[in-house]
Design a protein around this motif. Structure first.
Motif, short mmCIF file in Angstrom:
data_model
loop_
_atom_site.label_atom_id
_atom_site.label_comp_id
_atom_site.label_asym_id
_atom_site.label_seq_id
_atom_site.Cartn_x
_atom_site.Cartn_y
_atom_site.Cartn_z
N PHE A 1 0.78 -1.26 -0.17
CA PHE A 1 -0.04 -0.05 0.06
C PHE A 1 0.80 1.50 0.00
O PHE A 1 2.07 1.20 0.55
N CYS B 17 -1.39 -6.21 5.28
CA CYS B 17 -2.42 -6.57 5.65
C CYS B 17 -3.66 -5.94 5.26
O CYS B 17 -4.82 -6.47 5.17
N GLY B 18 -3.43 -4.65 5.00
CA GLY B 18 -4.41 -3.76 4.37
C GLY B 18 -5.22 -3.13 5.52
O GLY B 18 -6.33 -2.09 5.06
N LEU B 19 -4.94 -3.07 6.85
CA LEU B 19 -5.78 -2.62 7.82
C LEU B 19 -5.82 -1.09 7.96
O LEU B 19 -6.70 -0.15 8.00
N GLU C 268 -8.14 0.09 5.22
CA GLU C 268 -9.52 0.07 5.66
C GLU C 268 -9.78 1.16 6.77
O GLU C 268 -11.08 1.29 6.89
N ARG D 249 -3.86 0.80 -2.75
CA ARG D 249 -3.23 -0.53 -3.24
C ARG D 249 -2.21 -0.31 -4.11
O ARG D 249 -2.74 0.09 -5.23
N SER E 21 -4.65 -12.06 5.12
CA SER E 21 -5.20 -10.80 5.22
C SER E 21 -5.74 -10.06 3.89
O SER E 21 -5.18 -10.47 2.79
N ARG E 22 -6.73 -9.32 4.24
CA ARG E 22 -7.34 -8.92 2.97
C ARG E 22 -6.47 -7.94 2.01
O ARG E 22 -6.88 -7.60 0.89
N GLY E 23 -5.53 -7.61 2.66
CA GLY E 23 -4.57 -6.61 1.73
C GLY E 23 -3.67 -7.24 0.93
O GLY E 23 -2.87 -6.65 0.06
N LYS E 24 -3.40 -8.80 0.76
CA LYS E 24 -2.58 -9.38 0.06
C LYS E 24 -3.10 -9.93 -1.16
O LYS E 24 -4.34 -10.30 -1.21
N TYR F 241 0.01 -10.43 14.49
CA TYR F 241 -1.13 -9.65 14.69
C TYR F 241 -1.76 -9.51 15.97
O TYR F 241 -2.62 -10.26 16.25
N ALA G 140 -7.85 -8.29 10.51
CA ALA G 140 -7.42 -8.12 9.15
C ALA G 140 -7.40 -9.44 8.27
O ALA G 140 -7.14 -9.10 6.81
N LEU G 141 -7.31 -10.31 9.10
CA LEU G 141 -7.28 -11.65 8.38
C LEU G 141 -8.63 -12.34 8.09
O LEU G 141 -9.51 -11.96 8.79
#
Lengths: 201, 201
Positions: free
Chosen positions: A147, A184-186, A189, A198, B47-50, B102, B109-110
């Motif tokens: 990110f 992780c993307g937190l 979010e 992203r 995790s949602r960012g990957k 985490y 995040a997962l």
């Protein structure tokens, strides 16, 4: 770090998973050995009877991942092509245990493939902060996932609070230490103004 | 052997490579942990960012491979779906080291994914004869690769001579001991009457 450093690490670990895509578009993965590391890339072998061979020859696409000691992991995605039979002989010279599985002339059931381009990542999850580095070779572009905080950042710090690895520092805009990011993307979010984008699809 | 036996072996080894297919049709592979083994399949988290998350959520397709002790390897190709958040908590209960990566609420995040069906193979390359077994779970068909000698066999024995693992026995027709076969394909290449067919595409 130079890509050759990570390619050599693949060869040192030797045991890797090789992923391909089959004719139905399904991922397929199996354990292989990384047989040689040369300036032009990594050499592997597989026999003409195996689905792996067919998938590799038909698509030219391969991904490797491997677990190095101390919780360091390696991955790459790239391209492979079949090379001359002399490389099978080179592989057997450097990996004499192969003669037990394929004695005598039966080694020529195998063909050698050169992974001649790819982009990859090294990742260390054992130490704090976690660390990652990217590499590429053979002309492939280096790929950064994760990110980036854009100029729309309002400096509220919500992202830095949310980050499980505390790898976001204050600034205008705030900044993610890419090499220490879990991806992780937190942060993205949590950002109240959608300022974190992203880097990958 | 029951599929559950091999799924438990994946969980015991814990470190596996997970392969997916990205939006460009390229294979992608990375090291993951197999977090839980339950009667319904294997649980993993990401995790949602990957990119891994996106590829898994979009395709529902995954392949795993893992190296067990003593040169035993495992692989499977199957389907995964996202499951409820309680499975993230279960994963953290059973794998407390995850809290270091985490901490606190950042675990959410997962998301957890269940690999609910698949077919796979266990392969032992250390002992002679080499040995493989297939398994499947969740209603997936068991997949046999390799070769089969058909009724066109003329009993010349060329295949048995060519076989590097000496796993072809005399008979009408000759017969390949599937579980000891390298799937190298030499028998099929050697057969003078084309009596040996490939079991897979």
């Amino acid at each position: 770090m130079d890509a050759q450093f990570y390619l050599k690490m693949f060869r040192t670990v030797k045991i890797a998973s090789a992923a391909t895509v089959d004719a139905d578009g399904n991922p397929q993965s199996r354990i292989i050995n990384v047989m040689l590391c040369e300036p032009e890339g990594l050499y592997i072998v597989t026999s003409r009877g195996k689905p792996f061979y067919r998938q590799l020859a038909e698509t030219g696409k391969i991904a490797l991942s491997a677990m190095a000691p101390d919780c360091q992991s390696l991955k790459l995605s790239g391209r492979a092509r079949k090379v001359e039979q002399k490389w099978v002989d080179r592989v057997f010279e450097q990996n004499p245990g192969m003669n037990e599985v394929y004695p005598g002339e039966s080694r020529y059931a195998l063909d050698a493939f050169l992974i001649y381009e790819g982009s990859g990542e090294w990742f260390d999850l054992l130490h704090y902060p976690i660390r990652r580095e990217t590499f590429s070779f053979g002309g492939a572009p280096e790929e950064h996932c994760g990110f980036e905080i854009t100029g729309s950042c309002i400096g509220c710090g919500a992202c830095a609070d949310a980050c499980p690895q505390k790898c976001i520092s204050e600034g205008t805009p705030y900044k993610i230490a890419w090499e220490h990011c879990l991806q992780c993307g937190l942060c993205s979010e949590t950002c109240p103004v959608g300022a974190i984008r992203r880097l990958h699809r």
